[in-house]
Scaffold this motif. Structure first.
Motif, short mmCIF file in Angstrom:
data_model
loop_
_atom_site.label_atom_id
_atom_site.label_comp_id
_atom_site.label_asym_id
_atom_site.label_seq_id
_atom_site.Cartn_x
_atom_site.Cartn_y
_atom_site.Cartn_z
N ALA A 69 44.19 25.23 -67.88
CA ALA A 69 45.30 24.70 -68.45
C ALA A 69 46.38 24.55 -67.19
O ALA A 69 47.55 24.43 -67.44
CB ALA A 69 45.77 25.95 -69.31
N GLN A 70 45.94 24.47 -65.90
CA GLN A 70 46.68 24.46 -64.79
C GLN A 70 45.98 23.40 -64.02
O GLN A 70 45.05 22.88 -63.86
CB GLN A 70 46.66 25.64 -63.97
N TYR A 71 46.95 22.74 -63.07
CA TYR A 71 46.67 21.57 -62.23
C TYR A 71 45.73 22.41 -61.18
O TYR A 71 46.24 23.61 -60.71
CB TYR A 71 47.64 20.91 -61.76
N TYR A 72 44.97 21.70 -60.43
CA TYR A 72 44.17 22.35 -59.30
C TYR A 72 44.89 21.79 -57.93
O TYR A 72 44.62 20.69 -57.48
CB TYR A 72 42.89 21.80 -59.28
N ASP A 73 45.82 22.59 -57.53
CA ASP A 73 46.54 22.28 -56.25
C ASP A 73 46.15 22.91 -54.91
O ASP A 73 46.47 22.38 -53.99
CB ASP A 73 48.03 22.48 -56.50
N THR A 74 44.97 23.80 -55.03
CA THR A 74 45.04 24.45 -53.82
C THR A 74 44.30 23.44 -52.88
O THR A 74 44.38 23.75 -51.67
CB THR A 74 43.83 25.61 -53.85
N PRO A 75 43.43 22.62 -53.02
CA PRO A 75 42.99 21.52 -52.06
C PRO A 75 44.27 20.60 -51.55
O PRO A 75 44.38 20.43 -50.36
CB PRO A 75 42.04 20.59 -52.80
N ALA A 134 46.95 13.72 -45.22
CA ALA A 134 48.05 13.61 -45.98
C ALA A 134 47.90 12.83 -47.26
O ALA A 134 48.34 12.85 -48.49
CB ALA A 134 49.29 12.90 -45.21
N LEU A 135 47.07 11.67 -47.01
CA LEU A 135 46.58 10.86 -48.24
C LEU A 135 45.82 11.37 -49.18
O LEU A 135 45.95 11.56 -50.33
CB LEU A 135 45.87 9.53 -47.68
N ILE A 136 44.77 12.29 -48.70
CA ILE A 136 43.79 12.94 -49.62
C ILE A 136 44.35 14.01 -50.29
O ILE A 136 44.60 14.36 -51.68
CB ILE A 136 42.79 13.74 -48.53
N ALA A 137 45.65 14.83 -49.74
CA ALA A 137 46.31 15.98 -50.29
C ALA A 137 47.16 15.25 -51.33
O ALA A 137 47.14 15.67 -52.59
CB ALA A 137 47.17 16.68 -49.15
N THR A 138 47.83 14.23 -50.97
CA THR A 138 48.83 13.90 -52.08
C THR A 138 48.23 13.15 -53.13
O THR A 138 48.72 13.11 -54.12
CB THR A 138 50.03 12.79 -51.39
N SER A 139 47.05 12.57 -52.78
CA SER A 139 46.38 11.54 -53.79
C SER A 139 45.95 12.45 -54.85
O SER A 139 45.82 12.24 -56.05
CB SER A 139 45.32 10.81 -53.28
N PHE A 140 45.30 13.63 -54.49
CA PHE A 140 45.13 14.69 -55.32
C PHE A 140 46.22 15.18 -56.49
O PHE A 140 45.82 15.35 -57.48
CB PHE A 140 44.33 15.99 -54.99
N HIS A 141 47.29 15.21 -55.58
CA HIS A 141 48.48 15.77 -56.60
C HIS A 141 49.06 14.67 -57.57
O HIS A 141 49.30 14.87 -58.74
CB HIS A 141 49.53 16.14 -55.52
N VAL A 142 49.33 13.46 -56.88
CA VAL A 142 49.49 12.38 -57.79
C VAL A 142 48.59 11.99 -58.80
O VAL A 142 48.98 11.82 -60.06
CB VAL A 142 49.78 11.10 -56.84
N LEU A 143 47.38 12.05 -58.40
CA LEU A 143 46.43 11.61 -59.54
C LEU A 143 46.41 12.63 -61.00
O LEU A 143 46.49 12.10 -61.91
CB LEU A 143 44.95 11.78 -58.89
N GLN A 144 46.52 14.05 -60.41
CA GLN A 144 46.42 14.78 -61.70
C GLN A 144 47.76 14.45 -62.39
O GLN A 144 47.77 14.60 -63.64
CB GLN A 144 46.64 16.36 -61.07
N ARG A 145 48.93 14.45 -61.97
CA ARG A 145 50.12 14.44 -62.50
C ARG A 145 50.27 12.97 -63.51
O ARG A 145 50.73 12.91 -64.58
CB ARG A 145 51.33 14.47 -61.54
N THR A 146 49.99 12.07 -62.72
CA THR A 146 50.19 10.64 -63.44
C THR A 146 48.96 10.55 -64.34
O THR A 146 49.18 9.75 -65.39
CB THR A 146 50.04 9.53 -62.63
N SER A 147 48.04 11.26 -64.38
CA SER A 147 46.83 11.24 -65.59
C SER A 147 47.13 12.33 -66.50
O SER A 147 46.27 12.34 -67.54
CB SER A 147 45.48 11.38 -64.70
#
Lengths: 550, 55
Positions: A69-75, A134-147
């Motif tokens: 039920a949470q986004y996975y933000d540790t990576p 920075a790209l890998i870190a932010t892409s995981f964040h953006v991908l989860q929020r926008t999907s």
């Protein structure tokens, strides 16, 4: 970290680490007597150290179903910290080599400290270490929020992040040892290149698997840019690095290409690395964090789509402008020049879209240094893409090529666009993922902003002056029809600008150190708050009663 | 065997047409009236705060 993995994922992690350690051991044995053994040992040691971590946490309780039920933000958190550390290292080495150009004797008679070995540590450190993380870190964040979907599992993001940093480590240590295939921005040798392919395929699969489970009908445009970055970098990397090693026991390999085909392949790769690593991915960052931070939807979504297809298809053809006046056929040079000039259209679409999104929120830009980082990045993006189109014109290139003007242009893009949009995005994402109201110190963000701006301007103006003087000195003839200046004359003329450039770079590095400190302190505050959490019901009551007593 | 001239002729002709076809397709997709709502929805949706995934 390990406690977030399921039991099955922990087993998988151990199996993968065992395979990597075995691969490292095999390289070390096959490469005994060759410098390859050092890297075999490094790979094995990294895998074994990580195995200890996994084993230590192996019997920790499994994560419950509530994690889903949470986004996975540790990576993402780990990636942000790694990006900042690589940033300080990469920019620090950059400033070191800038001083090395001022004081060429500063090599301590050691091979590793020569310009040729340190410079790729700088370029790979900032592009791949800082930018890539920075790209890998932010892409995981953006991908989860926008999907509106969580990452598909817990293991694969760690595989990508750790595997990628192992690649960066092999690359940087290899340059110091003298391992290089002499292709600019693609220096790592065959075994490192193969490893990166594996990591990159997993990275792309995370994207596809998350998007397949998305809850939004439309894939937000930031993801298009991130996916173009991942996909095209894979294609570029594989084609440009096609090579045959001398043997499986040697670090040295020979490229599948030679002559002008080799040059064309290299600059098709090189310029598209600028396009897809340093532009498309960071545009993805911009199209998410800038509207989000400004609290306003992007000015024109349609413009962002047109710009996307323009950038992806036109950049593909621009690489040959690096080879004006060479053995490359004239029409191929002209083709590269034409597409480079046309590129101004989609590039300015993106820059204008960003600035027009802020139109109506200028008071926020004034008060919020984080948003100002992003705004300034868009301005520098517009400036450096205009400059790039201009410099690709053959006649202009005859003056600018091989001079410091090119170096100035690259840094207007790398410092002004890439680093500023990254710092802005990191200052936006750090409080979000660590669940803090703001960064540890807004004043320090402000300090970082002004150091970055001052450093970039000093750097770029120094190199513009230096480059144009250099170009003019190389083409000035005397009455006798011979060159008026020797090469060493032009070097003497460059020296004041080299000093100015190194000082500008130093300001930028200091800014990055301030940024790392600020991120670190924000994390410490977040963990201090978590540690205090169980006492929360007691402490406020006590504090209130004390105040009442006073 | 493909020689240099054949390759040049092919890329100069085919390249022109496929790029034009691409450009027309992209512009049509971008400005297709029924896409307007989806795009505006997408642009707005990221602004809404939501800190948990749907799945």
């Amino acid at each position: 970290m390990i406690s977030e993995l399921t039991r099955g994922e922990r087993r998988l992690a151990l199996a993968v680490l065992t395979a990597v350690a075995t691969f490292g051991l095999a390289l070390a044995i096959a490469g005994r007597g060759d410098i390859l053994a050092v890297h075999g040992g490094l790979i094995m040691a990294s895998a074994v150290i990580l195995m200890f971590f996994v084993i230590a946490g192996f019997y920790a309780p499994e994560p419950g179903e509530e994690r889903l039920a949470q986004y996975y933000d540790t990576p993402t958190k780990a990636g942000v910290v790694l990006a900042m550390i690589w940033g300080v290292i990469g920019m620090g080495v950059g400033d070191w080599v800038a001083w090395l150009l001022v004081y060429p004797d500063m090599t301590f008679d050691a091979a590793w400290a020569s310009f040729g070995r340190l410079r790729p540590v700088h370029t790979s450190g900032v592009i791949f270490g800082f930018g890539g993380n920075a790209l890998i870190a932010t892409s995981f964040h953006v991908l989860q929020r926008t999907s509106r979907a969580r990452l598909p599992d817990q293991f694969s993001p760690w595989f990508v992040l750790v595997g990628y940093n192992l690649f960066c480590l092999i690359a940087a240590s290899g340059y110091l040892l003298g391992i290089t295939q002499s292709k600019e921005y693609a220096e790592p040798e065959w075994y490192a290149d193969l490893w990166l392919v594996v990591v990159w395929v997993v990275y792309f699969s995370i994207y596809l698997r998350t998007l397949m489970r998305r809850q939004e009908p439309h894939i937000y445009v930031a993801n298009w840019y991130y996916m173009a970055f991942i996909l095209v970098v894979a294609i570029l990397h594989i084609v440009n690095n096609l090579a045959v090693p001398i043997s499986f026991g040697s670090a040295k390999s020979y490229s599948a290409f030679s002559g002008v085909q080799d040059a064309m392949t290299q600059w098709w790769y090189g310029h598209n690395a600028v396009a897809f690593f340093l532009t498309a991915g960071f545009l993805g960052m911009m199209y998410y964090y800038l509207p989000k931070r400004a609290g306003r939807p992007v000015f024109s979504y349609r413009m962002s789509i047109l710009g996307f297809w323009g950038i992806t298809f036109m950049y593909m053809w621009a690489g040959s402008h690096h080879l004006h006046y060479t053995a490359l056929p004239q029409w191929v040079q002209t083709l590269g020049m034409t597409f480079s000039i046309m590129l101004i259209v989609p590039s300015w679409m993106a820059a204008a879209n960003a600035l027009l999104t802020l139109n109506g929120a200028w008071h926020k830009v004034r008060d919020d240094a984080t948003l100002r980082f992003m705004m300034l990045a868009a301005v520098f993006y517009g400036l450096s893409t205009f400059e790039g189109s201009f410099m690709s014109i053959r006649a202009v290139n005859s003056l600018s090529h091989y001079t410091d003007w090119t170096v100035g242009h690259v840094h207007a893009g790398a410092l002004g666009w890439v680093a500023l949009i990254t710092f802005g995005s990191i200052y936006a994402v750090v409080p979000w993922v660590w669940k803090r109201p703001a960064m540890y110190s807004n004043k320090l963000v402000e300090v970082h902003f002004w150091l970055s701006l001052a450093g970039t301007l000093v750097y770029v103006f120094a190199m513009w002056n230096s480059g144009i003087i250099q170009g003019l000195m190389w083409r000035t003839y005397n009455e006798g029809g011979t060159l008026a200046y020797s090469f060493i004359d032009s070097l003497v003329a460059m020296r004041p600008y080299y000093i100015a450039r190194a000082i500008g770079g130093l300001l930028f590095v200091i800014g990055a150190v301030v940024g790392l400190y600020n991120v670190w302190m924000t994390i410490r505050e977040a963990s201090a708050e978590r540690a205090d959490a169980p006492d929360a019901p007691v402490v406020p009551a006590l504090a209130r009663s004390l105040q009442a007593g006073e | 065997m493909i020689d240099h001239d054949t390759l040049v002729a092919f890329s100069k002709s085919y390249g022109l047409f496929y790029l034009m076809a691409m450009a027309i397709t992209v512009v049509a997709y971008t400005f297709w009236p029924s896409n307007k709502e989806r795009f505006e929805e997408a642009a707005k949706s990221i602004i809404d705060d939501e800190d948990t995934p749907c799945r």
